[in-house]
Scaffold this active site. Sequence first.
Site, PDB file in Angstrom:
ATOM      1  N   HIS A  54     -20.509  21.804   2.057  1.00 40.25           N
ATOM      2  CA  HIS A  54     -21.169  21.659   3.347  1.00 40.25           C
ATOM      3  C   HIS A  54     -20.808  22.846   4.243  1.00 40.25           C
ATOM      4  CE1 HIS A  54     -21.896  16.988   3.218  1.00 40.25           C
ATOM      5  NE2 HIS A  54     -22.594  17.662   2.315  1.00 40.25           N
ATOM      6  N   GLU A  56     -19.553  22.925   7.301  1.00 48.25           N
ATOM      7  CA  GLU A  56     -18.259  22.849   7.983  1.00 48.25           C
ATOM      8  C   GLU A  56     -17.128  23.219   7.026  1.00 48.25           C
ATOM      9  OE1 GLU A  56     -20.622  20.567   7.666  1.00 48.25           O
ATOM     10  OE2 GLU A  56     -20.511  19.044   9.239  1.00 48.25           O
ATOM     11  N   CYS A  89     -16.563  15.878   5.788  1.00 47.93           N
ATOM     12  CA  CYS A  89     -16.380  16.936   6.779  1.00 47.93           C
ATOM     13  C   CYS A  89     -15.642  16.473   8.026  1.00 47.93           C
ATOM     14  CB  CYS A  89     -17.718  17.560   7.152  1.00 47.93           C
ATOM     15  SG  CYS A  89     -18.384  18.561   5.815  1.00 47.93           S
ATOM     16  N   ALA A 167     -61.570  33.854   2.024  1.00 50.10           N
ATOM     17  CA  ALA A 167     -62.059  34.656   0.900  1.00 50.10           C
ATOM     18  C   ALA A 167     -63.521  34.994   1.163  1.00 50.10           C
ATOM     19  CB  ALA A 167     -61.938  33.886  -0.418  1.00 50.10           C
ATOM     20  N   TRP A 175     -57.366  42.062  -0.595  1.00 53.96           N
ATOM     21  CA  TRP A 175     -56.363  41.421   0.249  1.00 53.96           C
ATOM     22  C   TRP A 175     -56.974  41.157   1.606  1.00 53.96           C
ATOM     23  CZ3 TRP A 175     -52.271  40.039  -2.440  1.00 53.96           C
ATOM     24  CH2 TRP A 175     -51.898  40.792  -3.544  1.00 53.96           C
ATOM     25  N   ASP A 205     -57.557  30.757  -9.830  1.00 51.19           N
ATOM     26  CA  ASP A 205     -56.736  31.935  -9.513  1.00 51.19           C
ATOM     27  C   ASP A 205     -55.525  32.095 -10.412  1.00 51.19           C
ATOM     28  OD1 ASP A 205     -58.513  32.097  -7.466  1.00 51.19           O
ATOM     29  OD2 ASP A 205     -57.106  31.562  -5.875  1.00 51.19           O
ATOM     30  N   LEU A 209     -46.776  31.674  -8.121  1.00 47.26           N
ATOM     31  CA  LEU A 209     -46.295  31.183  -6.827  1.00 47.26           C
ATOM     32  C   LEU A 209     -44.831  31.549  -6.598  1.00 47.26           C
ATOM     33  CD1 LEU A 209     -48.022  27.673  -6.753  1.00 47.26           C
ATOM     34  CD2 LEU A 209     -48.797  29.824  -5.753  1.00 47.26           C
ATOM     35  N   GLU A 256     -50.402  25.751  -0.330  1.00 50.77           N
ATOM     36  CA  GLU A 256     -51.056  27.071  -0.231  1.00 50.77           C
ATOM     37  C   GLU A 256     -52.548  27.048  -0.551  1.00 50.77           C
ATOM     38  OE1 GLU A 256     -49.448  30.675  -1.503  1.00 50.77           O
ATOM     39  OE2 GLU A 256     -47.490  30.354  -0.573  1.00 50.77           O
TER      40      GLU A 256
END
Lengths: 325, 325
Positions: A54, A56, A89, A167, A175, A205, A209, A256
């Site tokens: 963690h 801490e 913690c 697109a 692009w 496509d 990714l 996406e």
Amino acid sequence: MLTENGDSRYMAAAIALSERGRGRTGANPNVGCIIVKKGIVVGRGWTQPGGRPHAEAMALEQAGAAARGADIYVTMEPCAHESTRGPTCSNLVIDAKPARVLVATLDVDERTRRHGIDRLGEAGIPVSIGLLEQEAHRTMAGFFMRLEKGRPHITLKLAMSLDGCIAMADGTSKWITGDQARRHAHLERARSDAILVGSGTLEADQPGLDVRLSGLEDRSPQPVVLGQSDAPDNWLRVDSPQAVADLKNVNWLLVEGGAGTAASFLNAGMVDRLLLYRAPIVIGGGLPGIADFGLESLEAAHGQWTRIERCDLGEDVLEIYEHAA
Amino acid sequence: MLTENGDSRYMAAAIALSERGRGRTGANPNVGCIIVKKGIVVGRGWTQPGGRPHAEAMALEQAGAAARGADIYVTMEPCAHESTRGPTCSNLVIDAKPARVLVATLDVDERTRRHGIDRLGEAGIPVSIGLLEQEAHRTMAGFFMRLEKGRPHITLKLAMSLDGCIAMADGTSKWITGDQARRHAHLERARSDAILVGSGTLEADQPGLDVRLSGLEDRSPQPVVLGQSDAPDNWLRVDSPQAVADLKNVNWLLVEGGAGTAASFLNAGMVDRLLLYRAPIVIGGGLPGIADFGLESLEAAHGQWTRIERCDLGEDVLEIYEHAA
């Protein structure tokens, strides 16, 4: 205990540290912690990949004996429950004997909520709660969403033209935005546990990714496809937006595309954040980024989204909108 | 003659005055003029409706004898040609015996170009040229476009959602943007000589294209329809984007839709400015603002548009883009 301006700056630094863990801490919150003694930072920590150590624990180890009498700034209250995976913690903090502890936000985990704070109080350590709470909550929103709604925090990303096309009509989309915006989008991938596209986008496509940023290649999120397509090797598949709730160790999900997938998440009320990259180009008659999701009226469309950030990325603009809670 | 910072501020004030005439000066440039003596503004003028009096004539009349030894800031060089409609400004300036004259930009009218400047020089008055030239040119762009390309300066206005829709799929578009943005759009109408919509928009919406701002009702532009529709009373009609060149006394044309009309102006290379109002709403599957205008590739879309302004209007954002010359 009153806090001062300097406290806000240190807490902002702790929040910045917490960002380092975003997308890498599994089911754990990405906490940040900074320890300051007489104006000198003696320890910095953030939740490590997988969730341990963690924040801490990391900061206290760095500070060592210097933590005694120091101020500890931590973005979420220290954990109070026992775990086989590491120390508790709040015990570590008590043992370190700091002068005070400043906590941005309470935990929502019922095993810990207020317990960490209470323990510190019982040990006689002054505790402040709520400094930069909203900012801390936003940075750990994936964890909170998971606990409060049982699903990841979901960001919908669109890269589009001034007229809202993602697109050309024939599907060409390389692009639209420039290099800086694309790099930023990859950074957002690195800050996500999983990334999702619809089966149409997958088939059309075959998107890679992964994170294509030097030094961050190992931070590529888990790819997920929505729909009936066969998932490629190492991908996961979900049948519906709701099914992302079952993805293990995913606090942060990035969606996406395409337009139908975006619509299905919006229809399900499962988009928490819009990440809009806009290039200074006009396409005309191109493909829209979001299909019909069943909006009933323009009136109903208002009051849903608040812009929380806007910045220029080269010639492009990034706007981030947050959904009304 | 060197100019100083104070000069820029006074020229900016002259440009602001010139904005007052925008859309009202017919075939004339909307010039602004300010006369300053020992730090005190003694005269202010801008081209009056229909084109006369000119800005300098108005400012000089206001200044009277105080113009002697003063500095005159004017956004375009004073006219030098004789006209039956009023005095020649370069003569008026010479008679006033100012200490110096600062001109933002030269005229492009061959009858006057450099002649006004030369006359002042021959009379022994120091003249500076080029202070805030770009800003002045932008404010009088309608006049320059008319002289350089033989057509009005053309602005395409779109009010849309974050996902680039100008209406829901059923055509509903009341209201996308909020009150401040709508008022600003009406101000833009008041700054235009004419306003154009396509025949489809005319038939579907029967839009009232007047200026609905208190005190500016008399500044409604000339409505024009593009296409084969019968033009309503008091409207004009054009067959093609190119035909707007024949509209009399129109320096500034505002195109308000629809998508096909926008596309036909873009296809003709006849959009100089984009006025984009964007509301923080998502529509999904709505109507696009710009139809296919024959863009050949994404590469060709780049490098065309530069953002020159961005401001928040309530919850909405206005962005203004200028086309590469």
